[in-house]
Write an enzyme that holds these catalytic residues in place. Structure first.
Site, short mmCIF file in Angstrom:
data_model
loop_
_atom_site.label_atom_id
_atom_site.label_comp_id
_atom_site.label_asym_id
_atom_site.label_seq_id
_atom_site.Cartn_x
_atom_site.Cartn_y
_atom_site.Cartn_z
CB CYS A 130 -21.46 -16.34 -69.66
SG CYS A 130 -20.24 -17.35 -68.83
CB CYS A 172 -14.76 -32.99 -61.96
SG CYS A 172 -12.98 -33.06 -62.04
CB CYS A 205 -19.38 -17.97 -63.72
SG CYS A 205 -18.75 -18.04 -65.41
#
Ligand SMILES: [Zn+2]
Length: 131
Positions: free
Chosen positions: A99, A119, A47
């Site tokens: 998060c 995607c 992330c």
């Protein structure tokens, strides 16, 4: 999983304006512009906001869509799915389970056994390259 909670002000200070727009304001980078669209490097895509392990390069494929595409998350619990009815379309939004940041969307036209295409915006990802 311990959730990461920060104020929008904190996110704004930590992320680049482009990252902030996609991750925190559910933006979409223009197709075929992202750093990882064509990347074939081995590693773990984390992330871009909190570092949570999201997608393995093993599941990345070239969908021709202009965004990095994956058949499945590295760990099922790493992402959360939400109904998204914005822009007059019915889509499924993908967010980071740790998060809550926006990653992209999932579509049912993938090539894998589950038929899923995650995607994902390059700006939402940070590749931890394996040497
Ligand atoms: Zn995250």
């Amino acid at each position: 999983m311990e959730r990461v909670q920060k104020t929008e002000q904190e996110w704004r200070e930590e992320l680049s304006p482009e990252q902030y727009h996609v991750l925190r304001q559910k933006g979409t980078e223009p197709p075929f512009t992202g750093a990882y669209t064509y990347s074939k490097a081995d590693g773990m895509y984390r992330c871009g906001a909190c570092g949570n392990e999201l997608f393995s390069s093993d599941t990345k494929y070239d969908s021709g869509s202009g965004w990095p595409s994956f058949t499945e998350p590295a760990v099922a619990d790493a992402v959360e799915l939400h109904d998204d009815h914005s822009l007059g379309m019915i889509r499924t939004e993908v967010t980071c389970a740790r998060c809550g940041s926006h990653l992209g969307h999932v579509f049912p036209d993938g090539p894998g056994a589950d038929g899923q295409r995650y995607c994902i915006n390059s700006l939402s990802l940070d590749l931890d390259e394996k040497n």
